[in-house]
Write a protein that holds these residues in place. Structure first.
Motif, PDB file in Angstrom:
ATOM      1  N   SER A  55       0.883  -1.157   0.000  1.00 35.53           N
ATOM      2  CA  SER A  55       0.000   0.000   0.000  1.00 35.53           C
ATOM      3  C   SER A  55       0.922   1.209   0.000  1.00 35.53           C
ATOM      4  O   SER A  55       1.687   1.413   0.947  1.00 35.53           O
ATOM      5  N   GLY A  56       0.866   1.966  -1.081  1.00 33.27           N
ATOM      6  CA  GLY A  56       1.842   3.045  -1.238  1.00 33.27           C
ATOM      7  C   GLY A  56       3.229   2.436  -1.399  1.00 33.27           C
ATOM      8  O   GLY A  56       3.435   1.600  -2.267  1.00 33.27           O
ATOM      9  N   VAL A  57       4.161   2.803  -0.516  1.00 37.49           N
ATOM     10  CA  VAL A  57       5.525   2.272  -0.597  1.00 37.49           C
ATOM     11  C   VAL A  57       5.822   1.266   0.512  1.00 37.49           C
ATOM     12  O   VAL A  57       6.964   0.845   0.677  1.00 37.49           O
ATOM     13  N   GLU A  58       4.806   0.875   1.257  1.00 40.93           N
ATOM     14  CA  GLU A  58       4.981  -0.067   2.378  1.00 40.93           C
ATOM     15  C   GLU A  58       4.387  -1.424   2.033  1.00 40.93           C
ATOM     16  O   GLU A  58       3.224  -1.507   1.616  1.00 40.93           O
ATOM     17  N   PHE A  59       5.168  -2.481   2.216  1.00 39.16           N
ATOM     18  CA  PHE A  59       4.613  -3.821   2.074  1.00 39.16           C
ATOM     19  C   PHE A  59       3.607  -4.043   3.197  1.00 39.16           C
ATOM     20  O   PHE A  59       3.818  -3.587   4.325  1.00 39.16           O
ATOM     21  N   SER A  61       0.534  -6.896   5.001  1.00 42.87           N
ATOM     22  CA  SER A  61       0.145  -8.293   5.153  1.00 42.87           C
ATOM     23  C   SER A  61      -1.263  -8.501   4.605  1.00 42.87           C
ATOM     24  O   SER A  61      -1.976  -7.548   4.279  1.00 42.87           O
ATOM     25  N   ARG A  62      -1.668  -9.735   4.563  1.00 41.93           N
ATOM     26  CA  ARG A  62      -2.993 -10.082   4.042  1.00 41.93           C
ATOM     27  C   ARG A  62      -4.120  -9.555   4.923  1.00 41.93           C
ATOM     28  O   ARG A  62      -5.236  -9.402   4.462  1.00 41.93           O
ATOM     29  N   ASP A  63      -3.822  -9.271   6.197  1.00 37.07           N
ATOM     30  CA  ASP A  63      -4.876  -8.772   7.083  1.00 37.07           C
ATOM     31  C   ASP A  63      -4.937  -7.235   7.121  1.00 37.07           C
ATOM     32  O   ASP A  63      -5.711  -6.665   7.885  1.00 37.07           O
ATOM     33  N   TYR A  64      -4.167  -6.578   6.276  1.00 37.85           N
ATOM     34  CA  TYR A  64      -4.215  -5.119   6.176  1.00 37.85           C
ATOM     35  C   TYR A  64      -5.616  -4.691   5.758  1.00 37.85           C
ATOM     36  O   TYR A  64      -6.173  -5.203   4.777  1.00 37.85           O
ATOM     37  N   VAL A  65      -6.201  -3.768   6.490  1.00 36.53           N
ATOM     38  CA  VAL A  65      -7.538  -3.250   6.173  1.00 36.53           C
ATOM     39  C   VAL A  65      -7.388  -2.100   5.177  1.00 36.53           C
ATOM     40  O   VAL A  65      -6.702  -1.107   5.446  1.00 36.53           O
ATOM     41  N   LEU A  66      -8.017  -2.254   4.030  1.00 40.40           N
ATOM     42  CA  LEU A  66      -7.926  -1.261   2.965  1.00 40.40           C
ATOM     43  C   LEU A  66      -8.623   0.031   3.368  1.00 40.40           C
ATOM     44  O   LEU A  66      -9.621   0.018   4.089  1.00 40.40           O
ATOM     45  N   LYS A  67      -8.069   1.136   2.857  1.00 46.10           N
ATOM     46  CA  LYS A  67      -8.642   2.451   3.096  1.00 46.10           C
ATOM     47  C   LYS A  67      -9.033   3.069   1.761  1.00 46.10           C
ATOM     48  O   LYS A  67      -8.372   2.821   0.753  1.00 46.10           O
ATOM     49  N   GLY A  69      -9.131   5.091  -1.372  1.00 46.62           N
ATOM     50  CA  GLY A  69      -8.069   5.794  -2.083  1.00 46.62           C
ATOM     51  C   GLY A  69      -6.711   5.133  -2.009  1.00 46.62           C
ATOM     52  O   GLY A  69      -5.753   5.649  -2.586  1.00 46.62           O
ATOM     53  N   ASP A  70      -6.588   4.002  -1.314  1.00 40.36           N
ATOM     54  CA  ASP A  70      -5.296   3.306  -1.247  1.00 40.36           C
ATOM     55  C   ASP A  70      -4.777   3.008  -2.647  1.00 40.36           C
ATOM     56  O   ASP A  70      -5.549   2.704  -3.563  1.00 40.36           O
ATOM     57  N   ASP A  71      -3.456   3.106  -2.810  1.00 41.00           N
ATOM     58  CA  ASP A  71      -2.766   2.664  -4.018  1.00 41.00           C
ATOM     59  C   ASP A  71      -2.122   1.326  -3.680  1.00 41.00           C
ATOM     60  O   ASP A  71      -1.123   1.277  -2.950  1.00 41.00           O
ATOM     61  N   ILE A  72      -2.699   0.242  -4.186  1.00 47.35           N
ATOM     62  CA  ILE A  72      -2.251  -1.108  -3.880  1.00 47.35           C
ATOM     63  C   ILE A  72      -1.439  -1.649  -5.053  1.00 47.35           C
ATOM     64  O   ILE A  72      -1.860  -1.540  -6.208  1.00 47.35           O
ATOM     65  N   SER A  73      -0.297  -2.229  -4.768  1.00 46.08           N
ATOM     66  CA  SER A  73       0.531  -2.873  -5.779  1.00 46.08           C
ATOM     67  C   SER A  73       0.580  -4.362  -5.484  1.00 46.08           C
ATOM     68  O   SER A  73       0.800  -4.763  -4.344  1.00 46.08           O
ATOM     69  N   VAL A  74       0.354  -5.166  -6.532  1.00 46.75           N
ATOM     70  CA  VAL A  74       0.420  -6.624  -6.411  1.00 46.75           C
ATOM     71  C   VAL A  74       1.566  -7.089  -7.296  1.00 46.75           C
ATOM     72  O   VAL A  74       1.559  -6.842  -8.513  1.00 46.75           O
ATOM     73  N   MET A  75       2.565  -7.731  -6.653  1.00 43.55           N
ATOM     74  CA  MET A  75       3.804  -8.053  -7.357  1.00 43.55           C
ATOM     75  C   MET A  75       4.202  -9.509  -7.159  1.00 43.55           C
ATOM     76  O   MET A  75       3.927 -10.081  -6.100  1.00 43.55           O
TER      77      MET A  75
END
Length: 81
Positions: A55-59, A61-67, A69-75
């Protein structure tokens, strides 16, 4: 709420796009977001154990609660040499 998601490398090919806006319910987690993608592109599930999500520039975990406008990267896993 909406989040912006980017896919990198082979994952971009599997999803058929490099980025998308996704509507998710309040309180949704990264794990729930990934399940949405697996239903759209079942071959993506093969990568489940090695996916990296940020989310943004921070890795995160799977339990991260989305906010909203989040910018999510899947790599895929990072490789170098």
């Amino acid at each position: 709420m909406k989040v912006h998601v980017q896919f990198f490398s082979r994952l971009r090919d599997l999803m058929g796009t490099s980025a998308m806006e996704v509507e998710v319910p309040e309180g949704a987690t990264v794990a729930e977001l990934l399940e949405m993608f697996y239903s759209r592109a079942p071959a993506l599930r093969d990568w489940d154990k090695s996916l990296l999500v940020a989310s943004g520039v921070e890795f995160v975990s799977r339990d991260y609660v989305l906010k909203s406008g989040d910018d999510i990267s899947v790599m895929p896993p990072v490789q170098g040499g």
